[in-house]
Structure formats: C-alpha cells, structure tokens
Design a protein around this motif. Structure first.
Motif, PDB file in Angstrom:
ATOM      1  N   GLU A  90      -1.102  51.650  49.377  1.00 19.07           N
ATOM      2  CA  GLU A  90      -1.479  52.787  49.917  1.00 19.07           C
ATOM      3  C   GLU A  90      -2.778  52.783  50.971  1.00 19.07           C
ATOM      4  O   GLU A  90      -2.813  53.966  51.777  1.00 19.07           O
ATOM      5  CB  GLU A  90      -1.980  53.592  48.682  1.00 19.07           C
ATOM      6  CG  GLU A  90      -2.662  55.059  48.587  1.00 19.07           C
ATOM      7  CD  GLU A  90      -2.898  55.485  47.241  1.00 19.07           C
ATOM      8  OE1 GLU A  90      -2.582  54.897  46.168  1.00 19.07           O
ATOM      9  OE2 GLU A  90      -3.374  56.674  47.045  1.00 19.07           O
ATOM     10  N   PRO A 135      -0.162  51.586  55.523  1.00 15.72           N
ATOM     11  CA  PRO A 135      -0.157  52.757  56.449  1.00 15.72           C
ATOM     12  C   PRO A 135      -0.905  52.564  57.671  1.00 15.72           C
ATOM     13  O   PRO A 135      -0.501  52.916  58.867  1.00 15.72           O
ATOM     14  CB  PRO A 135      -0.623  54.013  55.523  1.00 15.72           C
ATOM     15  CG  PRO A 135      -0.456  53.694  54.154  1.00 15.72           C
ATOM     16  CD  PRO A 135      -0.666  52.119  54.045  1.00 15.72           C
ATOM     17  N   ARG A 152       0.884  50.210  59.788  1.00 18.34           N
ATOM     18  CA  ARG A 152       2.150  50.605  60.483  1.00 18.34           C
ATOM     19  C   ARG A 152       1.589  51.422  61.781  1.00 18.34           C
ATOM     20  O   ARG A 152       2.066  51.478  62.759  1.00 18.34           O
ATOM     21  CB  ARG A 152       2.871  51.406  59.696  1.00 18.34           C
ATOM     22  CG  ARG A 152       3.660  50.545  58.657  1.00 18.34           C
ATOM     23  CD  ARG A 152       4.616  51.952  57.924  1.00 18.34           C
ATOM     24  NE  ARG A 152       3.950  52.100  56.793  1.00 18.34           N
ATOM     25  CZ  ARG A 152       3.997  51.394  55.742  1.00 18.34           C
ATOM     26  NH1 ARG A 152       4.491  50.233  55.630  1.00 18.34           N
ATOM     27  NH2 ARG A 152       3.229  51.962  54.490  1.00 18.34           N
ATOM     28  N   GLY A 190      -8.466  65.980  49.349  1.00 17.94           N
ATOM     29  CA  GLY A 190      -7.724  67.081  49.971  1.00 17.94           C
ATOM     30  C   GLY A 190      -7.969  67.123  51.306  1.00 17.94           C
ATOM     31  O   GLY A 190      -8.858  66.523  51.924  1.00 17.94           O
ATOM     32  N   MET A 191      -7.463  68.165  51.970  1.00 17.41           N
ATOM     33  CA  MET A 191      -7.478  68.832  53.491  1.00 17.41           C
ATOM     34  C   MET A 191      -8.829  69.388  53.729  1.00 17.41           C
ATOM     35  O   MET A 191      -9.313  70.315  52.859  1.00 17.41           O
ATOM     36  CB  MET A 191      -6.522  69.508  53.888  1.00 17.41           C
ATOM     37  CG  MET A 191      -5.048  68.902  53.814  1.00 17.41           C
ATOM     38  SD  MET A 191      -4.841  67.177  54.781  1.00 17.41           S
ATOM     39  CE  MET A 191      -5.008  67.585  56.469  1.00 17.41           C
ATOM     40  N   TYR A 195      -7.616  64.635  56.096  1.00 16.42           N
ATOM     41  CA  TYR A 195      -7.347  64.294  54.398  1.00 16.42           C
ATOM     42  C   TYR A 195      -8.416  63.562  54.090  1.00 16.42           C
ATOM     43  O   TYR A 195      -8.842  62.316  54.643  1.00 16.42           O
ATOM     44  CB  TYR A 195      -5.741  63.764  54.262  1.00 16.42           C
ATOM     45  CG  TYR A 195      -5.738  63.294  52.996  1.00 16.42           C
ATOM     46  CD1 TYR A 195      -5.713  64.286  51.872  1.00 16.42           C
ATOM     47  CD2 TYR A 195      -5.578  62.101  52.415  1.00 16.42           C
ATOM     48  CE1 TYR A 195      -5.143  64.012  50.535  1.00 16.42           C
ATOM     49  CE2 TYR A 195      -5.318  61.638  51.023  1.00 16.42           C
ATOM     50  CZ  TYR A 195      -5.312  62.639  50.166  1.00 16.42           C
ATOM     51  OH  TYR A 195      -4.937  62.469  48.697  1.00 16.42           O
ATOM     52  N   LEU A 245     -10.567  61.641  50.682  1.00 13.80           N
ATOM     53  CA  LEU A 245     -10.309  61.111  49.511  1.00 13.80           C
ATOM     54  C   LEU A 245     -11.532  60.146  49.101  1.00 13.80           C
ATOM     55  O   LEU A 245     -11.429  58.970  49.333  1.00 13.80           O
ATOM     56  CB  LEU A 245      -9.250  60.323  49.324  1.00 13.80           C
ATOM     57  CG  LEU A 245      -8.838  59.713  47.974  1.00 13.80           C
ATOM     58  CD1 LEU A 245      -8.412  60.877  47.003  1.00 13.80           C
ATOM     59  CD2 LEU A 245      -7.424  58.872  48.115  1.00 13.80           C
ATOM     60  N   GLU A 288      -4.306  58.118  58.366  1.00 11.18           N
ATOM     61  CA  GLU A 288      -2.924  58.246  58.229  1.00 11.18           C
ATOM     62  C   GLU A 288      -2.328  59.432  58.016  1.00 11.18           C
ATOM     63  O   GLU A 288      -0.953  59.609  58.299  1.00 11.18           O
ATOM     64  CB  GLU A 288      -2.223  56.886  57.190  1.00 11.18           C
ATOM     65  CG  GLU A 288      -2.314  57.430  55.886  1.00 11.18           C
ATOM     66  CD  GLU A 288      -3.948  57.043  55.267  1.00 11.18           C
ATOM     67  OE1 GLU A 288      -4.907  56.873  55.979  1.00 11.18           O
ATOM     68  OE2 GLU A 288      -4.112  57.549  53.866  1.00 11.18           O
ATOM     69  N   VAL A 289      -3.045  60.393  57.416  1.00 12.53           N
ATOM     70  CA  VAL A 289      -2.425  61.713  57.157  1.00 12.53           C
ATOM     71  C   VAL A 289      -2.718  62.669  58.424  1.00 12.53           C
ATOM     72  O   VAL A 289      -3.655  63.234  58.391  1.00 12.53           O
ATOM     73  CB  VAL A 289      -3.004  62.267  55.952  1.00 12.53           C
ATOM     74  CG1 VAL A 289      -2.417  63.593  55.604  1.00 12.53           C
ATOM     75  CG2 VAL A 289      -2.749  61.423  54.633  1.00 12.53           C
ATOM     76  N   GLY A 290      -1.906  62.648  59.367  1.00  9.66           N
ATOM     77  CA  GLY A 290      -1.994  63.410  60.452  1.00  9.66           C
ATOM     78  C   GLY A 290      -3.000  63.301  61.644  1.00  9.66           C
ATOM     79  O   GLY A 290      -3.030  63.949  62.587  1.00  9.66           O
TER      80      GLY A 290
END
Lengths: 226, 189
Positions: free
Chosen positions: B18, B22, B25, B107-108, B129, B131, B170-172
C-alpha cells in the motif's frame, strides 16, 4: 497482527484476504448485508454467500445488516467492526480497496476512531498484474453483475480466465472501463481460492439483464471437496 | 537507481503493497529502477549507488519508525536528493530540528501553494489525498511550499533538494514524484 477482512464475496476482498493470510493472522471475515442494491459502500450481488466462503476458508464470519443508505452505512459497518473487535480480538482491518478514495477514506476514519489498523494491500496496484495473478494463482472468479456498456448478458456467470481478461483489457482500452471493475462496471463472486479448503459449487442461478445492466444471482450453492 | 525506504512496521509487511509499491511503480514509469530496503536493514549502505532517496509512508497507526530515529542519521550525510512522504516527511522534520505534532487528516483536501519551486511550477491549488495522524512544524531555515487548512503539506530544504510532502502522491499527484526524479535524480553518480 490479528486482522478482520472486510468481505463482499468479490475478488478484491477475497484476494486481499489471501494476501493477509500469508503475512498476518486473519481472525475473521466481516460482511455487511446492504438492502439497497445501489449501496455506495457495499458490493451487493450474492453477498449472502460470504457465509459459504467463510466456511470454505474455515474462518469465523461477523455479519451485520444495513439499509444501504449513504453515510448511514458507516454506522452499520462500525457496528460490525466493534463486534469483530470484541468477539475476535482484531487489531486491524483489511479491505480490497484499489482506487476508491471514497471507500478507503471512510473505512480509514472508522478504524482510526477505534484504534484499529487499516490495511489496503491492493491500493493503487498494477491492475493488469493483479488480474493476471488471480488467474495464475487459481482464483475462480465469476462475473456476478454487469453495470455498464459494453457488457452483454453472456458475461453473467462467466469465469474470469485468460480469454475473458483479454476481452476486459480490450474493453478497458476502447471504452475506458477500469480493468478491475473498480468503477462499478462489473462485480464478481469468488467460488474458489488457494486458501479455501473446499470450493463452492454453484447448483442454481438466475440471470437477469436489460440495457447493459445484469445480475447473476446464485440461488443454490454448496461446498465440495477440492 | 532510486532507493525506496520502507518505513512500515515490519520488513515484508502487508503495508508494503500500500505504501511502497505504488511509489515504486511511479519511479518505474519514468524509466528509473528502484531498490526497496526496510528502514531496519541498513538502507544507508544500499544508497551508495543510488541517485535519490524516497522515504515512503506508513499506515496511520504505524509510528514504530520513530522509536529509534538514529536509524536515519545516514540520510543527511548521503548528499542525495530526498523526498519524504508523510512518515518520511516526519523523519526529515526530526532530522532538521522541527517538531511532530498531533494533527489527524484523512481524505481529499485542498492544497494551496505558498511559494514557487521547481517541483510545483505554475500551480496555485491542487487536491491531494492525506492519511496522517501527525503533522510537521517547519524546521528552522526550511521553506513551506504548500499548505492545507490543517497543516504544512509540502516543504523543502532551502539549499538542497530535500523535500517533504504530507499527502500521498500516488492518488492523483504522481507528478510530484515524477518531477522530483526528473528534476533532481537524473545525473549518473
């Protein structure tokens, strides 16, 4: 770490469970039955069969009900986590979230409120590698619902094998669906997994389909030796 | 070669998928290779032939990486570009004399750019994002590059390419990692 796996019966939660079993101690599966088929948080087709999957995997199951109303679902899920913590001593929760910030962030908050770890082993995974791993490792994944173009009725109940994956890849390229169905384009049911002691044999099912929306409802199933 | 330091609770933990893979990648997507080493496995010696270091994030309940901060004393001495993500930003903060404060965020969130920098040229706002259970004060001399309502979301060392981001790119926001790599980690060493 003792973990409870949020399980809808679909490939993402079952595969995450398999990953968790390899590295941690899975204490139970946790599932929420949503009455609302349009539930934001819970995958619904055949979720009643998680009971059979838990038996196949020789794991206890924590089940709760939910009306499936947006945000109220979280209270119902929180109740399930509380039961899992109390009855099975879980220290953390595993989900099958891949790309959904909506799903992941809500579950993260529920876990934090309860001082539970939240682990998402498929988070932003390579979708193609993951789908190939499902096939290569022997997961028997069936399409249990389709909810977008260009899926036709022939997909209902179809096993995801190399040929089906090649078609899904083509759909992803042409129609911009997510390869894993994370966008809600299709749902799945897992009849067998490497860590299942028995496999699930489907003995009766009903398919309904109209205008790119269809369900494969399993109405009869039993455990058989592998 | 880019060194990815896994800060999660155990070498080979379930959280590696997790929080580390990512990022790996993204590194590979810009044509770089990466080496993943857990923070307890002497990553400093693995950094010798690397062009940059990324200190990856951890689950929100996972703060064991701070039990013995001396395990990270090799980072400043490596002389390499560093990107610290979430938990990694906390380590950079500690190493540079800042403070870790309790500040949960999940969250965002909207992120406002507060200073121009090569890593975020021409951007005034973006969504990210987050966390985290903690946030970081600005270490002495460091520059705050971006912030949200809750906390500093990005900072840098004024003299060296050492960056911290509190959000998870990794989120956007893969571009943050990509620009760090292409901007600072290209020359062969």
């Amino acid at each position: 770490m003792r973990l409870g796996v949020l399980c809808s019966g679909g490939k993402d939660s079952i595969y995450s469970c398999g990953m968790a079993k390899e590295r941690e101690e899975v204490a139970c599966l946790i599932t929420v039955h949503a009455e609302n088929e349009e539930s934001y948080l819970f995958h619904t087709p055949n979720v009643c069969l998680v009971r059979l999957q838990a038996e196949a995997a020789d794991l206890p199951l924590v089940e709760t009900e939910s009306a499936g109303i947006k945000e109220e679902e979280l209270v119902d899920l929180g109740r399930a986590l509380d039961i899992a913590a109390e009855c099975h001593g879980i220290e953390g929760v595993v989900t099958g979230a891949i790309l959904s910030v909506y799903q992941a962030s809500r579950i993260q908050r529920l876990c934090r409120e309860r001082s539970l770890w939240c682990l998402n082993p498929l988070w932003y995974t390579s979708q193609e590698d993951y789908m190939q791993a499902l096939i290569y490792q022997g997961y028997e994944v069936l399409i249990s619902g389709v909810f977008s173009a260009p899926f036709d009725a022939a997909w209902l109940g179809r096993r995801i094998d190399a040929r089906a994956l090649a078609e899904l890849k083509e759909y992803a390229r042409k129609y911009r669906i997510t390869l894993t169905g994370e966008g809600g384009e299709y749902e799945t049911f897992v009849a067998d997994a490497p860590f299942f002691r028995k496999r699930i044999e489907i003995v009766a099912a009903e398919a309904t389909y109209h205008n790119f929306r269809g369900l494969f409802r399993i109405t009869g199933a039993r455990l058989v030796d592998k | 070669m880019i060194l990815l330091v896994d800060l999660c609770y155990r070498d080979g933990s379930l959280a590696r998928e997790e929080f580390v893979l990512p990022i790996a990648r993204i590194v590979e997507s810009v044509g770089e290779r990466c080496r993943i080493v857990h923070f307890t496995r002497s990553p400093g010696s693995a950094a010798r032939d690397c062009k940059g270091i990324i200190l990856c994030g951890t689950p929100i309940m996972d703060n064991g990486f701070m039990d013995d901060p001396s395990l990270f004393s090799w980072v400043p001495g490596s002389g390499l570009p560093v990107l610290g993500i979430c938990a990694g930003m906390e380590i950079l903060t500690f190493l540079a004399g800042g403070t870790i404060i309790s500040c949960p965020g999940i969250g965002m969130t909207g992120v406002r750019v507060t200073a121009s920098d090569q890593l975020i040229p021409g951007i005034r706002m973006f969504e990210a994002y987050e966390l985290h259970d903690n946030a970081c004060t600005l270490p002495p001399g460091y520059i705050a590059l971006a912030e949200s309502e809750r906390c500093i979301q990005m900072f840098r060392d004024p003299d060296r390419p050492v960056y911290g981001v509190m959000f998870h790119p990794e989120v956007g926001n893969e571009w943050v990692v990509a620009r760090f790599l292409t901007g600072y980690c290209r020359p062969s060493r």
